[in-house]
Design an enzyme around this catalytic site. Structure first.
Site, PDB file in Angstrom:
ATOM      1  N   PRO A   2      -3.412  39.363 -10.008  1.00 30.63           N
ATOM      2  CA  PRO A   2      -2.265  39.822 -10.771  1.00 30.63           C
ATOM      3  C   PRO A   2      -2.668  39.941 -12.232  1.00 30.63           C
ATOM      4  O   PRO A   2      -3.278  39.037 -12.787  1.00 30.63           O
ATOM      5  CB  PRO A   2      -1.238  38.701 -10.596  1.00 30.63           C
ATOM      6  CG  PRO A   2      -1.792  37.773  -9.587  1.00 30.63           C
ATOM      7  CD  PRO A   2      -3.238  37.993  -9.536  1.00 30.63           C
ATOM      8  N   GLU A   3      -2.321  41.049 -12.830  1.00 31.09           N
ATOM      9  CA  GLU A   3      -2.583  41.274 -14.238  1.00 31.09           C
ATOM     10  C   GLU A   3      -1.227  41.248 -14.962  1.00 31.09           C
ATOM     11  O   GLU A   3      -0.216  40.913 -14.351  1.00 31.09           O
ATOM     12  CB  GLU A   3      -3.315  42.611 -14.422  1.00 31.09           C
ATOM     13  CG  GLU A   3      -4.563  42.715 -13.547  1.00 31.09           C
ATOM     14  CD  GLU A   3      -5.316  44.024 -13.687  1.00 31.09           C
ATOM     15  OE1 GLU A   3      -5.299  44.602 -14.784  1.00 31.09           O
ATOM     16  OE2 GLU A   3      -5.922  44.462 -12.699  1.00 31.09           O
ATOM     17  N   HIS A  82      -0.546  30.559   3.751  1.00 31.91           N
ATOM     18  CA  HIS A  82      -1.357  30.201   2.590  1.00 31.91           C
ATOM     19  C   HIS A  82      -0.532  29.590   1.460  1.00 31.91           C
ATOM     20  O   HIS A  82      -0.898  29.696   0.301  1.00 31.91           O
ATOM     21  CB  HIS A  82      -2.124  31.423   2.096  1.00 31.91           C
ATOM     22  CG  HIS A  82      -3.038  31.977   3.128  1.00 31.91           C
ATOM     23  ND1 HIS A  82      -2.818  33.182   3.749  1.00 31.91           N
ATOM     24  CD2 HIS A  82      -4.149  31.465   3.693  1.00 31.91           C
ATOM     25  CE1 HIS A  82      -3.772  33.377   4.643  1.00 31.91           C
ATOM     26  NE2 HIS A  82      -4.585  32.364   4.627  1.00 31.91           N
ATOM     27  N   ARG A 100      -7.051  32.463  -1.671  1.00 33.89           N
ATOM     28  CA  ARG A 100      -8.389  32.098  -2.139  1.00 33.89           C
ATOM     29  C   ARG A 100      -8.422  30.856  -3.019  1.00 33.89           C
ATOM     30  O   ARG A 100      -9.499  30.437  -3.431  1.00 33.89           O
ATOM     31  CB  ARG A 100      -9.027  33.295  -2.864  1.00 33.89           C
ATOM     32  CG  ARG A 100      -9.362  34.415  -1.882  1.00 33.89           C
ATOM     33  CD  ARG A 100      -9.930  35.625  -2.574  1.00 33.89           C
ATOM     34  NE  ARG A 100     -11.269  35.382  -3.095  1.00 33.89           N
ATOM     35  CZ  ARG A 100     -11.988  36.315  -3.724  1.00 33.89           C
ATOM     36  NH1 ARG A 100     -11.492  37.513  -3.909  1.00 33.89           N
ATOM     37  NH2 ARG A 100     -13.182  36.036  -4.142  1.00 33.89           N
TER      38      ARG A 100
END
Length: 264
Positions: A2-3, A82, A100
């Site tokens: 995400p930016e 997750h 991740r």
DNA sequence: CAATCCACCTGTTCGC
DNA sequence: TGCGAACAGGTGGATT
């Protein structure tokens, strides 16, 4: 992952859901990644801000919960396979989904960022009034780095990542490998404007959701700026401006997409 | 100081 | 179908 546009969209969606509510408990099993979370239990959520790609939860008692989403992190209203951490509010569970596990969370005294890398030395917010052309041009002149590397390092402007760096360079018609200090003032101004435009448009569309759907808003909705990507993820496809196939090349260790003709 | 790897993690897609 | 390689929105640290 995400930016700025994705993080800001997350902030805007979460604030009305959480404002004023007490954070009853923080559940997780990873004290190495999620630091001092016990401090936050029982504090009220006063406000939710953002600096670059960091979310800043202002809590009562002079506390602050700082979250970086990493490459794959995001908040969801539904648990997922997750889910790494859950924030319990009255009648609302907010799950931190992060396959991740690059995401991080800290609870600190408000404004005390000593144990948080990067946050204390971010450059200006590119969509704020404080982001002025003069300072941007100065930043360019002071660096010999390739433009792509400089855009990614968070000091020229906070919150720019791989997608929006590539898209901004395309709009400014600048090659990603051009050394920053070699730009003319006119080229520097093109980049300044392109960066603001790309980020503002992406924000208006709720950010970019790629095919793996890693980024979603908390309610599961995708962004739609990916439909407007001119170069990112389009290796081999025609440049929207001239039809030349988009090229992909590793720059600063990251996949970089550009039109060899428009950005020659 | 700067450029380049590697590391951290897990999942998905691609090529043979 | 199977299997390994390549790749992925980020960032920090070691090395050269």
């Amino acid at each position: 992952m995400p930016e700025l546009p994705e993080v800001e969209t997350t902030r805007r969606r979460l604030l009305p859901l959480l404002q004023g509510k007490p954070l009853l408990r923080v559940r997780h099993q990873d004290p190495g990644r999620y630091r001092h979370t016990e401090r936050a239990e029982g504090a009220r959520l006063l406000d939710l801000g953002r600096r670059g790609k960091f979310l800043l939860f202002a809590l009562s008692g002079g506390l602050e919960m700082v979250v970086h989403l990493g490459m794959t992190g995001g908040f969801r209203l539904e648990a997922t396979p997750h889910t790494r951490l859950t924030l319990e509010f009255p009648s609302l569970l907010l799950h931190f989904h992060d396959p991740r596990r690059f995401g991080r969370l800290w609870v600190v005294e408000r404004g005390d960022y000593r144990e948080i890398p990067l946050l204390g030395r971010l450059g200006p917010e590119p969509l704020s009034e404080g982001f002025q052309l003069e300072g941007f041009l100065q930043g360019l002149r002071r660096s010999a780095k390739p433009l792509k590397a400089l855009l990614l390092d968070q000091t020229l402007a906070a919150g720019v990542g791989n997608i929006y760096a590539d898209e901004a360079l395309f709009r400014a018609r600048l090659h990603p490998l051009r050394p920053a200090q070699e730009l003319s003032p006119g080229e520097g101004e093109r980049l300044y404007r392109a960066l603001r435009e790309v980020l503002a448009e992406a924000l208006a569309l709720g950010g970019s959701t790629l095919s793996d759907r890693t980024y979603q808003q908390p309610d599961g909705r995708p962004g739609s700026f990916q439909e407007r990507h001119a170069v990112y993820g389009r290796e081999g496809l025609p440049c929207p401006a001239c039809g030349t196939p988009i090229r992909r090349q590793v720059v600063a260790g990251r996949s970089t997409h550009f039109c060899p003709r428009c950005q020659g």
